[in-house]
Write an enzyme that holds these catalytic residues in place. Sequence first.
Site, PDB file in Angstrom:
ATOM      1  N   ASN A 127      43.308  39.063  38.004  1.00 11.85           N
ATOM      2  CA  ASN A 127      41.974  39.522  38.375  1.00 11.85           C
ATOM      3  C   ASN A 127      41.095  38.381  38.843  1.00 11.85           C
ATOM      4  O   ASN A 127      41.429  37.219  38.660  1.00 11.85           O
ATOM      5  CB  ASN A 127      41.314  40.225  37.192  1.00 11.85           C
ATOM      6  CG  ASN A 127      42.086  41.443  36.741  1.00 11.85           C
ATOM      7  OD1 ASN A 127      42.898  41.372  35.845  1.00 11.85           O
ATOM      8  ND2 ASN A 127      41.832  42.559  37.381  1.00 11.85           N
ATOM      9  N   THR A 128      39.943  38.745  39.390  1.00 12.52           N
ATOM     10  CA  THR A 128      38.983  37.760  39.900  1.00 12.52           C
ATOM     11  C   THR A 128      37.636  38.440  40.087  1.00 12.52           C
ATOM     12  O   THR A 128      37.581  39.596  40.492  1.00 12.52           O
ATOM     13  CB  THR A 128      39.438  37.200  41.260  1.00 12.52           C
ATOM     14  OG1 THR A 128      40.583  36.369  41.071  1.00 12.52           O
ATOM     15  CG2 THR A 128      38.358  36.352  41.906  1.00 12.52           C
TER      16      THR A 128
END
Length: 493
Positions: free
Chosen positions: A299-300
């Site tokens: 994720n980011t």
Amino acid sequence: MQKQLSFENDIPKNGGRVRPMIEREQRTKSALPELGMGPSSQSDVAITSAHLPLGSQTWKPVINAGEKVLEFDWPTLQIGTGEYQEGPTGVTVFHFGERALGTVDVRGGAPGTVNTDYLRLGYERPQLDAVVFSGGSWYGLECTTAVATALKDENVRNGLWDDVALSVGAIVYDLGDKRLNEVYPDKTLAQAAFRAVRPGKFPLGAHGAGRNTRSGGFFGCAAYSGQGGAFRQIGEIKVAAFAVVNSAGVVTNRNGEIVAGYRDPKWPKSVKTADLLAGVPATRKLGWNGVPEGGDYSNTTNSLVVTDQKLTHAELQRLAVQVHTSMARAIQPFATIGDGDVLYAVSTGEVIGEQSSNIAPSIFGGMNVGDLSAIASELMWDAILASVPDQPQAAEPSKSGHPQAKELEAFAGSYDFSPFVTIQISLRGDRLFALATGERAAYAIGKQEPVELRPVAAGQFVVPGRYPLTLKFEGPDRLIVNPGHWQQTGTRS
């Protein structure tokens, strides 16, 4: 996992000449018809005629889509978004009418960026043209350089040492188990979004780079996410915050409550984010909350804060650090080893203003940088909350009757969603079953054991479970998984 990438060759260090914005707008308008965007379609949503071939398929950019839009008055800050519905995936472009000063703060263990190293060098001369956020993981990084080449192609920048376009950017991971294909944002999409930038309008929710993002994977919440923004003006000083939320952590409001996510049935109704964090590792164990062992939570969260107050590089860097640190309130946990969190801070330098405090004042005057950072931090929390779209809900299986075997027989067959995802539908007695027969599973439809499809309406079925999984048969040859904004379409092979 993403590594950090940067491309630093031949970047000018002496600034660049600024061309009037009106010339830029004239060039943009002249280029839009080439993309199939006439005057009537420039302001809102446009599906352009620019196709991207890949094998036997083509995709059309969908430009500036979204019914819910943040609007604000800031002519210098121009924004355009592009999406490929076939992914879905997308890109968000922020263009500054005149070159701006930029800094960056990178957190987490998996960033994917372009030109961040240059922003760390501390040059005081404004040189930044654009910030680009994109889906597609590393493959989407070409969107950042595509905006730079578009600036050159549009004659906004050229090849002289002091006039090379500078665009910076970062990506989010929206591939893997988030969808059944690997369509990625590319040069065509990024340049279409750039050529459709408009001042003061930012689509909220699952659009642009946030078209197919998720949040809360750390606790198995798997909430649909998107992009959010917020704006505030104090006197002459303007501050805007934007976030593309694809976080491992859960989005949390100011009361400590989980904003969105598919909760484990075992959780108390009143469970808060703090309860989940206090219970680690038990709250993440297989069987406690239904998180698949070894599940993917790459994720980011990409974010941008912009102010028109003139700041030095050091002041702008401190603003970036303070705002980025504050985001751990809205996303919990934040900056994990699976996240690639990146925040860009930009000063357009349009306003100096009167000195607001004798305590740590800005070198150029205007608002105290600590105060400015506190305001921006609250705006960023608002932006993160604004990123959350309405969550799809699975229909309940029908309790009245069951389709006859003759009706179900027409649905049996093999449906291809991509070169690596195929779903085999089979009929056993008067029941339909689904099995993933390609290289990869299809959400809760695995490769080992067929799962039963429970009817909810004519031609529509669900796979019961924690996460909504709906299958809808359309016509003789189409199967749509999770019909709606995030749908995946397969064709009978």
